[in-house]
Design a protein around this motif. Structure first.
Motif, PDB file in Angstrom:
ATOM      1  N   GLY A  54      10.570  72.742 -13.149  1.00  0.00           N
ATOM      2  CA  GLY A  54      11.318  73.536 -12.179  1.00  0.00           C
ATOM      3  C   GLY A  54      12.520  74.235 -12.783  1.00  0.00           C
ATOM      4  N   VAL A  99      24.806  79.808 -11.768  1.00  0.00           N
ATOM      5  CA  VAL A  99      24.054  80.424 -10.679  1.00  0.00           C
ATOM      6  C   VAL A  99      23.172  81.516 -11.263  1.00  0.00           C
ATOM      7  CG1 VAL A  99      24.200  81.726  -8.537  1.00  0.00           C
ATOM      8  CG2 VAL A  99      25.830  79.893  -8.986  1.00  0.00           C
ATOM      9  N   GLN A 112      14.728  74.483   2.245  1.00  0.00           N
ATOM     10  CA  GLN A 112      14.144  74.930   0.975  1.00  0.00           C
ATOM     11  C   GLN A 112      13.248  76.158   1.130  1.00  0.00           C
ATOM     12  OE1 GLN A 112      15.323  73.080  -2.043  1.00  0.00           O
ATOM     13  NE2 GLN A 112      16.663  72.970  -0.263  1.00  0.00           N
ATOM     14  N   GLU A 142      12.849  68.704  -7.365  1.00  0.00           N
ATOM     15  CA  GLU A 142      14.180  69.116  -6.887  1.00  0.00           C
ATOM     16  C   GLU A 142      14.089  69.785  -5.509  1.00  0.00           C
ATOM     17  OE1 GLU A 142      13.057  70.013 -10.158  1.00  0.00           O
ATOM     18  OE2 GLU A 142      13.917  68.072 -10.680  1.00  0.00           O
ATOM     19  N   HIS A 184       8.616  71.591  -6.813  1.00  0.00           N
ATOM     20  CA  HIS A 184       9.115  70.697  -7.850  1.00  0.00           C
ATOM     21  C   HIS A 184       9.884  69.557  -7.193  1.00  0.00           C
ATOM     22  CE1 HIS A 184       8.005  73.680 -10.833  1.00  0.00           C
ATOM     23  NE2 HIS A 184       8.534  74.591 -10.037  1.00  0.00           N
ATOM     24  N   LEU A 188      16.518  78.968   3.129  1.00  0.00           N
ATOM     25  CA  LEU A 188      17.596  79.551   2.320  1.00  0.00           C
ATOM     26  C   LEU A 188      17.106  80.695   1.421  1.00  0.00           C
ATOM     27  CD1 LEU A 188      19.295  77.111   3.382  1.00  0.00           C
ATOM     28  CD2 LEU A 188      20.549  77.279   1.227  1.00  0.00           C
ATOM     29  N   ALA A 203      18.237  65.059  -7.905  1.00  0.00           N
ATOM     30  CA  ALA A 203      18.437  66.393  -8.463  1.00  0.00           C
ATOM     31  C   ALA A 203      18.021  67.419  -7.420  1.00  0.00           C
ATOM     32  CB  ALA A 203      17.609  66.566  -9.739  1.00  0.00           C
ATOM     33  N   VAL A 204      18.896  68.374  -7.156  1.00  0.00           N
ATOM     34  CA  VAL A 204      18.607  69.418  -6.153  1.00  0.00           C
ATOM     35  C   VAL A 204      19.103  70.756  -6.680  1.00  0.00           C
ATOM     36  CG1 VAL A 204      18.866  67.772  -4.247  1.00  0.00           C
ATOM     37  CG2 VAL A 204      20.800  69.224  -4.883  1.00  0.00           C
ATOM     38  N   ARG A 205      18.606  71.814  -6.048  1.00  0.00           N
ATOM     39  CA  ARG A 205      19.099  73.164  -6.318  1.00  0.00           C
ATOM     40  C   ARG A 205      20.376  73.372  -5.500  1.00  0.00           C
ATOM     41  NH1 ARG A 205      14.914  73.427  -9.531  1.00  0.00           N
ATOM     42  NH2 ARG A 205      13.190  74.790  -9.008  1.00  0.00           N
ATOM     43  N   GLU A 247      19.693  82.449  -7.358  1.00  0.00           N
ATOM     44  CA  GLU A 247      20.173  82.273  -5.978  1.00  0.00           C
ATOM     45  C   GLU A 247      19.049  82.189  -4.956  1.00  0.00           C
ATOM     46  OE1 GLU A 247      23.175  85.499  -5.605  1.00  0.00           O
ATOM     47  OE2 GLU A 247      24.552  83.804  -5.416  1.00  0.00           O
ATOM     48  N   GLN A 248      17.854  81.835  -5.378  1.00  0.00           N
ATOM     49  CA  GLN A 248      16.776  81.655  -4.403  1.00  0.00           C
ATOM     50  C   GLN A 248      15.862  80.494  -4.788  1.00  0.00           C
ATOM     51  OE1 GLN A 248      13.744  85.001  -4.938  1.00  0.00           O
ATOM     52  NE2 GLN A 248      15.667  86.025  -5.403  1.00  0.00           N
ATOM     53  N   GLY A 249      16.401  79.571  -5.567  1.00  0.00           N
ATOM     54  CA  GLY A 249      15.677  78.326  -5.789  1.00  0.00           C
ATOM     55  C   GLY A 249      14.574  78.367  -6.813  1.00  0.00           C
ATOM     56  N   CYS A 293      21.938  76.022  -5.124  1.00  0.00           N
ATOM     57  CA  CYS A 293      21.897  77.327  -4.420  1.00  0.00           C
ATOM     58  C   CYS A 293      21.095  77.233  -3.135  1.00  0.00           C
ATOM     59  CB  CYS A 293      21.332  78.423  -5.319  1.00  0.00           C
ATOM     60  SG  CYS A 293      19.529  78.378  -5.523  1.00  0.00           S
ATOM     61  N   LEU A 294      20.376  76.118  -2.933  1.00  0.00           N
ATOM     62  CA  LEU A 294      19.565  75.954  -1.721  1.00  0.00           C
ATOM     63  C   LEU A 294      20.145  74.887  -0.792  1.00  0.00           C
ATOM     64  CD1 LEU A 294      15.832  76.295  -2.858  1.00  0.00           C
ATOM     65  CD2 LEU A 294      17.425  78.057  -2.087  1.00  0.00           C
ATOM     66  N   VAL A 295      21.430  74.621  -0.967  1.00  0.00           N
ATOM     67  CA  VAL A 295      22.143  73.700  -0.074  1.00  0.00           C
ATOM     68  C   VAL A 295      23.427  74.407   0.332  1.00  0.00           C
ATOM     69  CG1 VAL A 295      23.217  71.428   0.168  1.00  0.00           C
ATOM     70  CG2 VAL A 295      21.265  71.718  -1.394  1.00  0.00           C
TER      71      VAL A 295
END
Lengths: 288, 172
Positions: free
Chosen positions: B140, B42, A34, A104, A102, A37, B60-62, B45-47, B64-66
């Motif tokens: 977020g 998208v 996190q 997420e 956050h 990236l 719940a996740v981003r 692209e940087q969370g 673009c950060l995985v």
């Protein structure tokens, strides 16, 4: 932007990870990703190799033992935040985690990753410093422990060497008699702190301060002890006047770094003093 | 060790899906370009913006950060899984989507898939959100159109129906 191309290895053990880290000139450890990236997406980092430790079974555990919470490098902080046992043992940790980005982000981001990334505005390095924590490191020259006071060397800089890997963070549990608070000033919940503080006090039977710890973050190149404030608190009854004096001295000797985008040094210093005053009052009145 | 494309298998909205991904391919790009699931948007692209939010193994996740390779073997829920025929107990439109429409919580719609997935997880976490706590829980995700009031209205309005639907085993 897309990241630059890189090679990828998924490590199944710490030994695997160390071997992979030693195999390339510019290898980086990937855990939650996190922080890494975004840095790679901005092309501020273009590592040749990423060593993914996020599925190493030995790094996915955490345990409480002898008054220390030891957290493996692949444990997402959201797991800690939602575990009632962690909240019971180390409420300050959970309060601090709720200030980190956050949910997420916390669902993937790790404690050790935040410590290794060493963002000066991040909350968790300050928590480690304030509570005398340390990290356990594995590397080509064997394992070692690095205390928080020695770990953070500058903005995004640590004492970790080439090929080394943080395998866990050791967080001493707060003493039962200690009261702690964490607070920060940010534009919106979840943003990085423009100024932040982690502070703890222990009072003796006579109501005098027998131990004081005040750590600032988001104001300098690393999290930093507010030694001026700590000295004014020690041995004193924590009256309003003492707290005023401690807050006023919190930035003595601290080299405050400002920027034109988020907040000036002057703003951070002024907001920081008010924040220290507020946090110390919360601790002194035990309403943290 | 490789920077060549590798095989990635996911369970997406309950169905097994396989594709190829370079290590640097994000989960967001993998869903969109390899699997054709363009409902996940998208943005930054940087969370930062939350437009690409998906549910990965329940969180719940981003996306673009995985990296897609990191998600190999995992279960992913995207906006496409919210509604449609074949989804047990589901109408053509999910109650959250209905609530967004009725509350005018959509203007340009770019942020909407991310908001929907964050809101879905938020409502799974608890059903007694008050307005202030929900605003922070959704904090977020960025919307540049609505001003957020209507988004919060929509999620609060949808809460009972979403809870009922989830309780019927609607979660996949």
């Amino acid at each position: 932007m897309k990241t630059a191309p890189f090679d990828y290895v998924r490590a199944d053990s710490v030994a695997d990870a160390l071997a992979a880290l030693g195999s390339a000139d510019d290898a980086r450890v990937l855990a939650g990703g996190q922080s890494l990236l975004p840095v790679m997406a901005l092309r501020l980092a273009t590592p040749e190799l990423l060593v993914d430790i996020s599925r190493c079974p030995e790094l996915r555990t955490y345990r409480r033992e002898d008054g220390v919470l030891t957290v493996g490098a692949a444990v997402p902080v959201r797991t800690l935040e939602l575990d009632p046992a962690v909240g019971g043992a180390h409420p300050l940790l959970v309060r601090t985690l709720r200030l980190v980005a956050h949910p997420e982000i916390r669902a993937r981001g790790t404690l050790c990753g935040s410590l290794a990334h060493a963002d000066p505005a991040a909350e968790l390095p300050a928590l480690l410093l304030a509570t005398d924590g340390e990290v356990e490191v594995a590397g080509p020259d064997g394992p070692r422990r690095v205390a928080a006071a020695d770990l953070f060397t500058g903005p995004f800089g640590t004492a970790l060497g080439e090929g080394e890997l943080v395998v866990s963070a050791r967080l001493p549990l707060p003493a039962p008699a200690a009261r702690w608070a964490v607070d920060e000033v940010s534009r919106r919940p979840g943003d990085f702190a423009l100024a932040g503080v982690v502070c703890g006090l222990e009072l003796d039977g006579a109501g005098r301060c027998s131990s004081a710890r005040v750590v600032l973050f988001g104001v300098a190149g690393t999290p930093v002890r507010a030694a001026g404030a700590e000295q004014l608190l020690l041995g004193e009854r924590v009256t309003g006047a003492v707290l005023d004096a401690a807050a006023a001295a919190a930035f003595d000797g601290v080299e405050v770094v400002g920027d034109e985008v988020h907040a000036s040094a002057d703003y951070r210093r002024r907001a920081g003093r008010a924040l220290v005053r507020r946090a110390l009052a919360a601790v002194a009145e035990d309403r943290s | 060790m490789t920077r060549d494309p590798v095989r990635v298998t996911l369970r997406v909205n309950g169905r097994p899906e396989t594709g190829w991904a370079e290590p640097r391919t994000t989960l967001a790009d993998f869903l969109r370009q390899e699997l054709g699931l363009t409902g996940t948007h998208v943005g930054c692209e940087q969370g930062v913006c939350g437009a690409c939010t998906v549910v990965l193994d329940g969180a719940a996740v981003r996306s673009c950060l995985v990296f897609a390779v990191q998600a190999d073997g995992c279960a992913v829920e995207t906006v496409e899984g919210l509604a449609g025929e074949g989804a047990p107990g589901r109408e053509a439109v999910h109650p959250l989507q209905t609530a967004f429409r009725e509350a005018s919580a959509v203007q340009c719609g770019f942020c909407t898939p991310g908001f929907l997935m964050t809101a879905l997880v938020a409502l799974r976490e608890r059903d007694d959100w008050d307005r202030a706590a929900l605003r922070e829980r959704l904090g977020g995700n960025l919307c540049r159109c609505t001003g957020y009031q209507t988004v919060v209205d929509a999620v609060l309005a949808a809460a009972p129906e979403v809870r009922a639907l989830e309780g019927e085993g609607g979660r996949r």
